[in-house]
Write an enzyme that holds these catalytic residues in place. Structure first.
Site, PDB file in Angstrom:
ATOM      1  N   TYR A  54       0.816  -1.219   0.097  1.00 19.84           N
ATOM      2  CA  TYR A  54      -0.121   0.031  -0.046  1.00 19.84           C
ATOM      3  C   TYR A  54       0.880   0.994  -0.072  1.00 19.84           C
ATOM      4  CZ  TYR A  54      -3.900  -3.026   1.039  1.00 19.84           C
ATOM      5  OH  TYR A  54      -4.998  -4.057   1.091  1.00 19.84           O
ATOM      6  N   GLY A  70     -12.733   1.291   3.405  1.00 24.74           N
ATOM      7  CA  GLY A  70     -11.984   2.523   3.262  1.00 24.74           C
ATOM      8  C   GLY A  70     -12.595   3.823   3.288  1.00 24.74           C
TER       9      GLY A  70
HETATM   10  N1  LIG Z   1      -6.844  -8.162   0.208  1.00 28.23           N
HETATM   11  C1  LIG Z   1      -6.773  -7.542  -0.793  1.00 28.23           C
HETATM   12  O1  LIG Z   1      -6.465  -7.809  -1.730  1.00 28.23           O
HETATM   13  C2  LIG Z   1      -7.636  -6.032  -0.757  1.00 28.23           C
HETATM   14  C3  LIG Z   1      -7.924  -5.512  -1.894  1.00 28.23           C
HETATM   15  C4  LIG Z   1      -8.432  -4.387  -1.708  1.00 28.23           C
HETATM   16  C5  LIG Z   1      -8.783  -3.800  -0.602  1.00 28.23           C
HETATM   17  N2  LIG Z   1      -8.313  -4.383   0.787  1.00 28.23           N
HETATM   18  C6  LIG Z   1      -8.374  -3.791   1.880  1.00 28.23           C
HETATM   19  O2  LIG Z   1      -9.797  -3.452   2.103  1.00 28.23           O
HETATM   20  C7  LIG Z   1      -9.730  -1.839   2.177  1.00 28.23           C
HETATM   21  C8  LIG Z   1     -11.070  -1.247   1.899  1.00 28.23           C
HETATM   22  O3  LIG Z   1     -11.024  -1.498   0.440  1.00 28.23           O
HETATM   23  P1  LIG Z   1     -11.751  -0.165  -0.316  1.00 28.23           P
HETATM   24  O4  LIG Z   1     -10.903   0.737  -0.068  1.00 28.23           O
HETATM   25  O5  LIG Z   1     -12.149  -0.785  -1.706  1.00 28.23           O
HETATM   26  O6  LIG Z   1     -13.141  -0.230   0.585  1.00 28.23           O
HETATM   27  P2  LIG Z   1     -14.511   0.413   0.319  1.00 28.23           P
HETATM   28  O7  LIG Z   1     -15.251   0.859   1.769  1.00 28.23           O
HETATM   29  O8  LIG Z   1     -15.555  -0.426  -0.600  1.00 28.23           O
HETATM   30  O9  LIG Z   1     -14.532   1.775  -0.532  1.00 28.23           O
HETATM   31  C9  LIG Z   1     -13.472   2.939   0.120  1.00 28.23           C
HETATM   32  C10 LIG Z   1     -13.633   4.111  -0.701  1.00 28.23           C
HETATM   33  O10 LIG Z   1     -15.299   4.526  -0.948  1.00 28.23           O
HETATM   34  C11 LIG Z   1     -15.337   6.021  -0.851  1.00 28.23           C
HETATM   35  N3  LIG Z   1     -16.337   5.763   0.475  1.00 28.23           N
HETATM   36  C12 LIG Z   1     -16.239   5.130   1.607  1.00 28.23           C
HETATM   37  N4  LIG Z   1     -17.226   5.820   2.314  1.00 28.23           N
HETATM   38  C13 LIG Z   1     -17.898   6.305   2.039  1.00 28.23           C
HETATM   39  C14 LIG Z   1     -18.938   7.318   2.167  1.00 28.23           C
HETATM   40  N5  LIG Z   1     -19.638   7.097   3.596  1.00 28.23           N
HETATM   41  N6  LIG Z   1     -19.456   8.191   1.472  1.00 28.23           N
HETATM   42  C15 LIG Z   1     -19.017   8.479   0.122  1.00 28.23           C
HETATM   43  N7  LIG Z   1     -17.826   7.691  -0.307  1.00 28.23           N
HETATM   44  C16 LIG Z   1     -17.313   6.823   0.613  1.00 28.23           C
HETATM   45  C17 LIG Z   1     -13.991   6.266  -0.465  1.00 28.23           C
HETATM   46  O11 LIG Z   1     -13.208   6.676  -1.701  1.00 28.23           O
HETATM   47  P3  LIG Z   1     -13.525   8.255  -2.380  1.00 28.23           P
HETATM   48  O12 LIG Z   1     -13.776   9.187  -1.579  1.00 28.23           O
HETATM   49  O13 LIG Z   1     -12.113   8.311  -3.088  1.00 28.23           O
HETATM   50  O14 LIG Z   1     -14.346   8.109  -3.439  1.00 28.23           O
HETATM   51  C18 LIG Z   1     -13.160   5.131   0.063  1.00 28.23           C
HETATM   52  O15 LIG Z   1     -11.710   5.367   0.152  1.00 28.23           O
HETATM   53  C19 LIG Z   1      -8.312  -1.677   1.847  1.00 28.23           C
HETATM   54  O16 LIG Z   1      -7.972  -0.357   2.421  1.00 28.23           O
HETATM   55  C20 LIG Z   1      -7.646  -2.495   2.214  1.00 28.23           C
HETATM   56  O17 LIG Z   1      -7.045  -2.741   3.705  1.00 28.23           O
HETATM   57  C21 LIG Z   1      -7.706  -5.275   0.495  1.00 28.23           C
END
Ligand SMILES: NC(=O)c1ccc[n+]([C@@H]2O[C@H](COP(=O)([O-])OP(=O)(O)OC[C@H]3O[C@@H](n4cnc5c(N)ncnc54)[C@H](OP(=O)(O)O)[C@@H]3O)[C@@H](O)[C@H]2O)c1
Length: 322
Positions: free
Chosen positions: A55, A281
């Site tokens: 990351y 995230g």
């Molecule tokens: N093991 C793996 O291969 C793998 C792969 C992917 C992720 N992960 C883990 O999973 C975590 C989360 O993944 P993800 O970031 O894809 O999760 P997610 O929760 O599906 O998406 C997060 C993104 O959505 C937006 N967001 C989140 N809450 C919001 C809200 N209440 N209102 C409006 N926009 C909102 C933000 O982006 P914007 O504000 O930029 O739009 C945020 O960065 C990662 O940080 C990592 O630790 C693991």
């Protein structure tokens, strides 16, 4: 906050957790905002922070290590991962003994910590004998550098093979799998993986629970300027009309229930007893706050039926061992 046990282990994690991918330590989120997001999550009851070596090429670990110095280390569950390339060198990748040991040592330096709570194999490595990977992890556990281990995106056959290997060599078993799982991307989990995990006493901590933002409803009426759509090139292909139609339906249902689409999407995942935590995230502290309200959603059988009729994507169960 609700805390759930990680599989057949004594470790408990918050039902909602925070991850650092594409955000903390990156150029997208300023350092002070990143620190505020992590602080807000911890102060809201989140005890599990998920990071990986790759990351922001180590800067995610540095940022998280810096913030958590203000808290009691033992109150937190910190994870990291290895597998994806961290440089051009042929050995700077994968699940070989060399890479796992060197990677964990580098992660600990970047975090400035003595141990991580969970080490995840960031994928299955077909190029390395499984006993080499499992023995390397077991040695790190005996040295106290990692406390528990897990897998990420290992399918049912990989999980079965992993458990057969730990049994054969009497090593520490993995307790948790980290798959992608959300209302829009459910095939990997629901097409056979769950049975394997249940058979081996493993839980899931799932990533991208909000489909990277689509399930918050933020893309329903167009592309907001300040969004992952505009900061990550390849993410654009994920925002399809089919997903948007479903997200609009979920948003409407959430509004009728007096909640948000994000809270409903998180509550739906947590309805599954195999899920110990949803790793969210957030680019802003206000998103952390909004995602914490899942707790107030009352998911009844009737609501679940309505959700399935909006999604229309329940997979047909396949047996990976066939
Ligand atoms: N093991 C793996 O291969 C793998 C792969 C992917 C992720 N992960 C883990 O999973 C975590 C989360 O993944 P993800 O970031 O894809 O999760 P997610 O929760 O599906 O998406 C997060 C993104 O959505 C937006 N967001 C989140 N809450 C919001 C809200 N209440 N209102 C409006 N926009 C909102 C933000 O982006 P914007 O504000 O930029 O739009 C945020 O960065 C990662 O940080 C990592 O630790 C693991």
């Amino acid at each position: 906050m609700e805390y759930r046990k990680l599989g057949n282990s004594g470790l408990k994690v918050s039902a909602i957790s925070l991850g650092a991918w594409l955000t903390y330590g990156s150029d997208v989120v300023q350092e002070e905002t990143s620190m505020q997001c992590v602080r807000r999550a911890i102060e809201g009851g989140v005890n599990f922070i998920d990071v990986a070596d790759m990351y922001s090429y180590g800067r995610g670990e540095e940022l998280v290590g810096k913030v958590i110095k203000d808290y009691k280390r033992s109150d937190l569950v910190i994870s990291t991962k290895a597998f994806w390339p961290m440089g051009d060198n042929v050995n700077d990748r994968g699940l070989s003994r060399k890479h796992i040991v060197e990677s964990v040592n580098k992660s600990l330096k970047r975090f400035d910590m003595d141990y991580v709570d969970i080490f995840f194999c960031h994928r299955f490595d077909v190029n390395v004998p499984l006993d080499e990977t499992v023995r390397a992890i077991d040695d790190l556990i005996r040295q106290g550098k990692i406390l528990y281990w897990g897998t990420s995106m290992w399918n049912a056959a990989n999980i079965n093979d992993g458990h057969a290997m730990v049994k054969q060599i009497n090593a520490t078993r993995p307790i948790v799998e980290q798959p992608e799982y959300n209302m829009l991307d459910r095939d990997f989990v629901e097409s056979g993986l769950e049975t394997a995990l249940a058979n081996h006493g493993m839980s899931m901590v799932v990533f991208s629970p909000l489909a990277q933002g689509i399930l918050t409803g933020k893309y329903n009426d167009g592309i907001p300027k300040d969004s992952r759509y505009n900061s990550v090139d390849w993410f654009k292909d994920n925002v399809t009309e089919d997903k948007l139609v479903k997200a609009r339906g979920i948003t409407k249902l959430a509004q009728e229930m007096g909640t948000t689409a994000a809270a409903l999407a998180i509550a739906w995942i947590l309805y599954n007893p195999l899920v110990a935590s949803t790793i969210t995230g957030a680019t802003k502290p206000s998103q952390v706050d909004e995602n914490l309200i899942f707790f107030y959603v009352n998911l009844t059988t009737e609501i679940n039926t309505k959700i399935e009729s909006i999604l229309q994507n329940k997979p047909v169960i396949k047996n990976y061992t066939d």
